[in-house]
Design a protein around this motif. Structure first.
Motif, PDB file in Angstrom:
ATOM      1  N   SER A  64       6.541   1.557   7.285  1.00 41.80           N
ATOM      2  CA  SER A  64       7.567   2.384   7.518  1.00 41.80           C
ATOM      3  C   SER A  64       8.743   2.132   6.818  1.00 41.80           C
ATOM      4  CB  SER A  64       7.529   2.720   9.219  1.00 41.80           C
ATOM      5  OG  SER A  64       7.803   1.353   9.742  1.00 41.80           O
ATOM      6  N   SER A  65       9.163   0.620   7.148  1.00 39.11           N
ATOM      7  CA  SER A  65      10.007  -0.027   5.994  1.00 39.11           C
ATOM      8  C   SER A  65      10.384   0.558   5.149  1.00 39.11           C
ATOM      9  CB  SER A  65      10.002  -1.224   6.513  1.00 39.11           C
ATOM     10  OG  SER A  65       9.477  -2.313   6.224  1.00 39.11           O
ATOM     11  N   LEU A  66       8.982   0.446   4.080  1.00 35.56           N
ATOM     12  CA  LEU A  66       9.339   1.075   2.628  1.00 35.56           C
ATOM     13  C   LEU A  66       9.510   2.283   2.837  1.00 35.56           C
ATOM     14  CD1 LEU A  66       8.406  -0.158   0.046  1.00 35.56           C
ATOM     15  CD2 LEU A  66       7.594   2.062   0.121  1.00 35.56           C
ATOM     16  N   ALA A  67       9.132   3.535   3.940  1.00 31.67           N
ATOM     17  CA  ALA A  67       9.074   5.002   3.966  1.00 31.67           C
ATOM     18  C   ALA A  67      10.762   4.363   4.274  1.00 31.67           C
ATOM     19  CB  ALA A  67       8.374   4.962   5.047  1.00 31.67           C
ATOM     20  N   LEU A  68      11.127   4.281   4.891  1.00 32.29           N
ATOM     21  CA  LEU A  68      12.704   4.205   5.817  1.00 32.29           C
ATOM     22  C   LEU A  68      14.083   4.659   4.273  1.00 32.29           C
ATOM     23  CD1 LEU A  68      14.602   4.994   7.601  1.00 32.29           C
ATOM     24  CD2 LEU A  68      15.487   2.583   7.659  1.00 32.29           C
ATOM     25  N   LEU A  69      13.273   3.521   3.337  1.00 28.89           N
ATOM     26  CA  LEU A  69      14.816   2.973   2.121  1.00 28.89           C
ATOM     27  C   LEU A  69      14.029   4.597   1.124  1.00 28.89           C
ATOM     28  CD1 LEU A  69      15.150  -0.838   2.521  1.00 28.89           C
ATOM     29  CD2 LEU A  69      16.405   0.515   3.926  1.00 28.89           C
ATOM     30  N   ALA A  70      12.842   3.907   0.676  1.00 36.48           N
ATOM     31  CA  ALA A  70      12.242   5.424   0.062  1.00 36.48           C
ATOM     32  C   ALA A  70      12.703   6.719   0.087  1.00 36.48           C
ATOM     33  CB  ALA A  70      11.015   5.258  -0.421  1.00 36.48           C
ATOM     34  N   LYS A  71      12.514   7.297   1.527  1.00 35.51           N
ATOM     35  CA  LYS A  71      13.283   7.916   1.838  1.00 35.51           C
ATOM     36  C   LYS A  71      14.700   8.519   1.656  1.00 35.51           C
ATOM     37  CE  LYS A  71      11.181  11.795   3.712  1.00 35.51           C
ATOM     38  NZ  LYS A  71      11.173  12.604   3.313  1.00 35.51           N
ATOM     39  N   ALA A  72      15.225   7.523   2.868  1.00 39.94           N
ATOM     40  CA  ALA A  72      16.741   7.842   2.789  1.00 39.94           C
ATOM     41  C   ALA A  72      17.118   7.498   1.344  1.00 39.94           C
ATOM     42  CB  ALA A  72      17.314   6.572   3.860  1.00 39.94           C
ATOM     43  N   VAL A 115      -4.086  14.190  -6.279  1.00 39.12           N
ATOM     44  CA  VAL A 115      -3.944  12.469  -6.253  1.00 39.12           C
ATOM     45  C   VAL A 115      -3.436  11.998  -5.575  1.00 39.12           C
ATOM     46  CG1 VAL A 115      -3.540  10.993  -7.954  1.00 39.12           C
ATOM     47  CG2 VAL A 115      -3.884  12.626  -8.853  1.00 39.12           C
ATOM     48  N   MET A 116      -2.020  12.475  -5.043  1.00 42.19           N
ATOM     49  CA  MET A 116      -1.575  11.827  -4.006  1.00 42.19           C
ATOM     50  C   MET A 116      -1.354  11.688  -2.795  1.00 42.19           C
ATOM     51  SD  MET A 116       3.304  11.166  -3.571  1.00 42.19           S
ATOM     52  CE  MET A 116       3.516  12.578  -2.133  1.00 42.19           C
ATOM     53  N   CYS A 146       1.023  -0.983   0.117  1.00 39.37           N
ATOM     54  CA  CYS A 146       0.221   0.138  -0.044  1.00 39.37           C
ATOM     55  C   CYS A 146       0.689   1.227  -0.083  1.00 39.37           C
ATOM     56  CB  CYS A 146      -0.945   0.392   0.900  1.00 39.37           C
ATOM     57  SG  CYS A 146      -2.116  -0.674   0.527  1.00 39.37           S
ATOM     58  N   SER A 147       2.132   1.099   1.137  1.00 44.44           N
ATOM     59  CA  SER A 147       2.730   2.455   1.100  1.00 44.44           C
ATOM     60  C   SER A 147       3.318   3.144  -0.520  1.00 44.44           C
ATOM     61  CB  SER A 147       3.766   2.373   1.739  1.00 44.44           C
ATOM     62  OG  SER A 147       4.935   3.126   1.993  1.00 44.44           O
ATOM     63  N   GLY A 148       4.276   1.239  -0.965  1.00 40.90           N
ATOM     64  CA  GLY A 148       4.574   1.777  -1.998  1.00 40.90           C
ATOM     65  C   GLY A 148       4.026   2.329  -3.469  1.00 40.90           C
ATOM     66  N   ALA A 149       2.598   1.817  -3.324  1.00 42.62           N
ATOM     67  CA  ALA A 149       1.617   1.715  -3.957  1.00 42.62           C
ATOM     68  C   ALA A 149       1.461   3.470  -4.045  1.00 42.62           C
ATOM     69  CB  ALA A 149       0.031   1.113  -4.109  1.00 42.62           C
ATOM     70  N   ALA A 150       1.071   4.022  -2.540  1.00 38.30           N
ATOM     71  CA  ALA A 150       0.834   5.243  -2.540  1.00 38.30           C
ATOM     72  C   ALA A 150       2.318   6.509  -3.072  1.00 38.30           C
ATOM     73  CB  ALA A 150       0.616   5.568  -1.553  1.00 38.30           C
ATOM     74  N   ALA A 151       2.913   5.939  -3.191  1.00 31.54           N
ATOM     75  CA  ALA A 151       4.044   6.771  -3.758  1.00 31.54           C
ATOM     76  C   ALA A 151       4.833   6.885  -5.119  1.00 31.54           C
ATOM     77  CB  ALA A 151       5.607   5.836  -2.691  1.00 31.54           C
ATOM     78  N   ALA A 171       5.685   8.430   0.733  1.00 35.15           N
ATOM     79  CA  ALA A 171       5.764   7.297   1.702  1.00 35.15           C
ATOM     80  C   ALA A 171       5.960   7.910   3.603  1.00 35.15           C
ATOM     81  CB  ALA A 171       7.058   6.440   1.202  1.00 35.15           C
ATOM     82  N   ASP A 172       6.614   8.864   3.332  1.00 37.15           N
ATOM     83  CA  ASP A 172       6.704   8.846   5.410  1.00 37.15           C
ATOM     84  C   ASP A 172       5.826   9.434   5.837  1.00 37.15           C
ATOM     85  OD1 ASP A 172       7.679  10.012   7.396  1.00 37.15           O
ATOM     86  OD2 ASP A 172       8.496  11.990   6.179  1.00 37.15           O
ATOM     87  N   ILE A 173       4.478  10.106   4.942  1.00 33.43           N
ATOM     88  CA  ILE A 173       3.634  11.203   5.736  1.00 33.43           C
ATOM     89  C   ILE A 173       2.645   9.306   5.635  1.00 33.43           C
ATOM     90  CG2 ILE A 173       1.868  11.930   6.105  1.00 33.43           C
ATOM     91  CD1 ILE A 173       3.467  13.937   5.286  1.00 33.43           C
ATOM     92  N   PHE A 174       2.499   8.732   4.197  1.00 31.57           N
ATOM     93  CA  PHE A 174       1.735   7.588   4.626  1.00 31.57           C
ATOM     94  C   PHE A 174       2.749   7.131   6.190  1.00 31.57           C
ATOM     95  CE2 PHE A 174       0.695   3.168   4.129  1.00 31.57           C
ATOM     96  CZ  PHE A 174      -0.441   2.809   2.723  1.00 31.57           C
ATOM     97  N   ASP A 175       3.608   6.413   6.494  1.00 28.15           N
ATOM     98  CA  ASP A 175       3.836   5.770   7.180  1.00 28.15           C
ATOM     99  C   ASP A 175       3.538   6.643   8.706  1.00 28.15           C
ATOM    100  OD1 ASP A 175       6.344   4.801   8.904  1.00 28.15           O
ATOM    101  OD2 ASP A 175       7.330   6.004   9.411  1.00 28.15           O
ATOM    102  N   SER A 176       3.496   7.453   8.950  1.00 27.30           N
ATOM    103  CA  SER A 176       3.575   7.981  10.132  1.00 27.30           C
ATOM    104  C   SER A 176       1.924   7.968  10.523  1.00 27.30           C
ATOM    105  CB  SER A 176       3.616   9.751   9.999  1.00 27.30           C
ATOM    106  OG  SER A 176       4.857  10.484  10.549  1.00 27.30           O
TER     107      SER A 176
END
Lengths: 666, 666
Positions: B160-168, B126-127, B86-91, B218-223
């Motif tokens: 959040s594990s996806l967000a960490l790597l997407a963000k960093a 959209v995002m 889901c997080s990946g799809a949103a990003a 991905a970051d805000i999805f995670d929070s």
């Protein structure tokens, strides 16, 4: 009573030897007028600064004495005053000798290392021995009179409030002068370091003394006293009188060990003075371990092994931290060379690399501190002693060899200034080479003290933190309670905020200094031709006034925020506040000291010929890094130890009073 | 069941509107070949990066799924996978639209702001709507199937594990390209920003999208997910089902409020698009407050005021933090101008000033976060609700308006790229002026999101911290116990260490990028004359490979250190570890974001004509500051939120398992 007298004798011996070494150093010859003139300029600048600083502090001390008398009692107020005076006396003595020894070392350097090295080392030892002697005598006498450990907290508070201002003020002074002198002298006019035509050179040299001698002396005096007091407080709450007196006896034992260790600090012609200093430190460490073993058996402690092993944990951790903490800042290490390599792309990446390696460098030290804590805790509890007492004793164990450590550290700025004297007197290349060699040993000693001081401060504030919990009587400092968490955040914010204020002070003052130097070069053309002397006094004045003015806000913050947090949110929140400030205080202290050292050495690495050597674009980039690092390593970083100590002491002293009036107990 | 379906409907509406806006944006005209070509280059670069990133993450996700299945159960493992997807799809959706909208905005800009602004904003929406829609649907469906809040922790961990790597990863990618492009293009060859002859310009623009669109999404999805999950976990442990469903309903309410708020985002020709975005945010806030009041009354919560006021505390704090956090980085503020003034003495003092003001800037935000916590705690407990639940609800209250906030934020990089398209197509000065105006509004929105995101992350991790204590069942996290203190130190070390690793990565990769750009200019002379196109793909490749390779170490650290601390020192130490990482994580995140923004604006202030304007020595110094700030504000700083969230989730998920095997329970 016999043990108190033993401690007193230890302190007395320290002072007697200090007095003897003082007269020996002063009896050394110094027959060059040029050297003496240079030295006298530093002496009068340093004296002028210290006079102004002590005048300002006298007002503060009187105000705090009145407040303590009203809020806590006259006993603590007296102890406070005595602490401030002892700490000031140790710092003053150190600086008095240091500013007089420099020309004598330079003169002796004409005869070689074997002759010059003892002059520098014994001059440094005067301060090292004064620090431990005055501290031990002060605490012991106060304890003999009042038999109340809470009164001794006042002594510690006196020492640390003076140390905070001496350290931060000295740091602002020294970097104002240093950056100002470099920005105009080196960058704009292509002058060498220490060129006597630069009006800020005297101020820069005065700065080395007020920062590295008086400042470091007051700082370690403060840590030393705080660690002993914390153990005394915990001993009184948890155990019998033997446990209260134990740290005083460790102090006396440390003095004996240091005196023996100092006898091993000797070097032949062609020998390595740095090795001599390290030998002294190691001998002191081993002798002290033996003495500690004897003390624990003799003093009548119910669980001797339960205090001996924590003492040794701290001692070993201190030595390891001292000898390893310069890993990241070592010029032969890849971190320094990598940073220097980044200089080829300009200053930006160099700054980023140094910043990052500075952050990485905190990892081994934090692991070392955590290891010492765990070792002290586990060994203490294994033998039935409370873990908090064990951790606190580890801090005392680490600091017991202060006499030797400070002696070696104070040697550094003395021989550094000696080089300035030799250059001012246009001495031969051979004499300068001797001075350089002495100076290199000083830098090693300085690096060791740095790691040692931060490790010691970390354990000391943890000990003070336990002492706070006991004196104030908190039930629990549970991180699940909002007051503790809010306190944690507020406390954690303090060290970065304090750092920012001091760095901004340096920036502002350096700006004024730059303008003054430019004005002198412009309005007095004779300076550049070497026919007219620059007005050094104006520069010393700017640095002095700036430092004192800029101290007000950070000083108030350190003294008042713990009171405000305690009064508003209660004693649990204040506990969280202290924990937060300890954690970020140590992290920022390590980071700033190491990043600064790293940039400094990256510049030296380039000056030694790498990436185009002096004058190249890479060198210019490295100079930017060095200037950024200057207030990191010499102003903000070193003040943080003292900041967190002061805040812990304010909380411990006033905690019982303010806890009664907390507005919201969260 | 009716309330779960209500939440599901809210999520469904969000996705439906997102789909409608997507088709509307794609139906907009874009008739310039030059613009489309520029846009397509960005599209293919971004797609190539995301494909590689997702491939790498797929392996990681499979490995973690296996571990979760073995250690915890297949339910959590499925939730983990769904969360990551889901997080990946949103990003991915956000970036897909963003990279296609830029040319359409640029084309519309030829007709003026009134035409172009909605294209940019709806593309961003959209995002925004996908993030909240997918998050809400995912959590609600999983809860309806498993009725177990611990399973939903798995969903949050996946996100959040996806967000960490997407963000960093995005942060490393974007700054590698940006710094590389600037160091060679601007500094060595005097090219303009976005000059198409620079081989790294496409990579730089791709970086804006992967960092600021996909990364932030991905970051805000995670929070968002983490805050809701934390409340659900606490609700299940402490109260009845109403308290578990409440945050899902707040999410649905926030979607309705955001949709209404978005209707107010409109501007006339000559109007201020930044004001339109702010109006949208404020309307959303007020509507949401009303909806929250209705929800608390209808859902059958036993103490409606005890959850309503904490919700409002968080909401208000979020808006205040958002609107005030750019105070220190505002170009009209003395901090920026003071820093710019220091540029006259060269880069060193400028770096020191920006560094210091960056540290000062954490003070108001920390006070705001502390204030929100105290308000939530006090109002909750006043009405008989547990304070931890209240603080967690405040995080959800703050994040409920995420739909609107992310829409406004994603608008920024779209219009920024639109300007690039217009420049690539050599459009008229009037069109460029329109793009500039759109871009300025984007910067305001970005500043607001920044403050909002850090405030939300702070409250969210505090909520997760409470959830950890409850799921693992710790008795006490007393700061007087050595395990907690050692954990606190180790945790506090993590965010600075992680920051250092990512900044060093940027330095290393930028170096490679610089060499590749120099190589192309040297070996392909046609590039400079504009006759041959540079090989942009090589540069995108370097940034991609570098980012993925450099993610391994920091990623492992984030996932494994909490496990190691828990296994070695026990669950209390792990609690201290989380608290330590939260405190320094938030401090470093604030400091880095603000210092970076400050240097950026100091440079802009000089470019606007101060201190000699563009090309002056002061400007060169400011460029150094800006380059230092780049990885602060776009790589290290923004990754820290996610780092601490991931660590809290690892601890919460695996805590019950590892606590059984702790080696030393301190």
């Amino acid at each position: 009573m016999v043990w108190e007298i033993t401690a007193l004798v230890g302190g007395g011996v320290s002072m007697a030897v200090a007095a003897y070494l003082y007269s020996w150093v002063m009896a050394q010859a110094s027959e060059s007028d040029a050297m003496n003139e240079f030295s006298e300029a530093i002496q009068s600048g340093a004296a002028a600064y210290l006079k102004r600083l002590f005048q300002a502090l006298a007002f503060l001390a009187i105000a705090i004495t009145v407040i303590i008398t009203a809020a806590i009692g006259w006993q603590s107020a007296i102890a406070y005053l005595v602490g401030a005076i002892c700490s000031g006396a140790a710092a003053y003595t150190g600086m008095y000798v240091a500013t007089r020894a420099n020309a004598r070392v330079a003169w002796a350097a004409k005869s070689g290392i074997q002759k010059a090295f003892p002059v520098g080392f014994y001059a440094g030892s005067v301060m090292g021995l004064s620090v431990v002697g005055l501290a031990l005598i002060g605490m012991t006498v106060l304890y003999m009179i009042f038999h109340d450990t809470e009164v001794i907290l006042g002594f510690s508070f006196g020492a640390s409030s003076l140390a905070l201002l001496a350290k931060a003020g000295g740091g602002i002074f020294t970097k104002t002068a240093d950056i100002g002198a470099d920005l105009v002298g080196k960058v704009e006019f292509d002058l060498e370091e220490d060129d006597p035509r630069n009006p800020a050179v005297i101020a820069d040299n005065v700065g080395d003394n007020v920062g590295d001698v008086a400042g470091v002396g007051a700082d370690i005096f403060d840590s030393y006293v705080a660690s002993v007091v914390a153990v005394m407080v915990l001993g009184a709450v948890l155990y019998t009188e033997e446990y209260v007196i134990y740290p005083l006896l460790l102090g006396a034992g440390g003095i004996i060990a240091s005196l023996i260790g100092m006898m091993f600090v000797r070097t032949k012609e062609g020998g390595d003075p740095g090795k001599a200093l390290n030998t002294g430190t190691l001998v002191t460490t081993f002798i002290f371990a033996g003495i500690a073993l004897i003390v624990t058996r003799l003093v009548g402690i119910s669980s001797p092994w339960g205090v001996f092993w924590p003492t040794i944990s701290g001692l070993v951790a201190g030595v390891i931290l001292g000898f390893t903490s310069d890993y990241f800042t070592d010029i032969n290490n890849h971190a320094v060379q990598d940073t220097a390599g980044a200089a080829k792309t300009g200053p930006a990446i160099l700054i980023l690399q140094g910043f990052s390696y500075g952050l990485v460098s905190i990892v081994p030290s934090i692991l070392g501190i955590a290891g010492a804590m765990v070792a002290a805790w586990v060994t203490a509890t294994h033998f039935g002693i409370a873990g908090t007492y064990g951790v606190s004793v580890a801090a005392v164990g680490m600091l017991s060899i202060t006499g030797m450590i400070v002696s070696a550290d104070a040697y550094g700025p003395i021989v550094d200034n000696a080089k300035g004297c030799a250059e001012a007197a246009h001495e031969s290349a051979e004499t300068i080479r001797v001075c350089d060699k002495l100076d290199a040993a000083g830098n090693t000693a300085k690096a060791i003290t740095k790691g040692f001081a931060i490790g010691a401060a970390a354990l000391t504030v943890l000990a003070l933190f336990s002492a706070y919990s006991e004196t104030v009587g908190v039930q629990s400092l549970d991180l699940r309670s909002p007051g503790v968490v809010v306190g944690l955040f507020l406390g954690a914010m303090m060290p970065p905020f304090f750092s920012a204020l001091t760095i901004l002070s340096v920036g502002r003052n350096a700006f004024k200094m730059v303008e003054e130097i430019r004005r002198q070069f412009k309005e007095i053309p004779g300076i550049m031709e070497g026919t007219v002397k620059p007005d050094s006094n104006r520069c010393v004045d700017i640095a002095t006034q700036g430092a004192l003015k800029e101290l007000v806000l950070p000083g108030m913050l350190a003294l008042l925020t713990p009171l405000a947090v305690g009064m508003l949110l209660g004693k649990e929140a204040l506990g969280g506040f202290l924990a937060g400030s300890i954690v970020t205080g140590i992290i920022f202290a390590l980071f700033m000291a190491n990043a600064g050292g790293l940039w400094d050495n990256a510049k030296k690495f380039i000056e030694d010929g790498a990436h185009g050597g002096p004058g190249s674009e890479a060198h210019k980039a490295a100079v930017v890094g060095d200037t950024v690092g200057d207030p990191f390593k010499d102003t903000a970083g070193p003040s943080l130890n003292t900041l967190i100590t002061v805040m812990c002491l304010v909380a411990s002293l006033f905690g019982p009073v303010i806890a009664k009036y907390a507005l919201f107990g969260l």
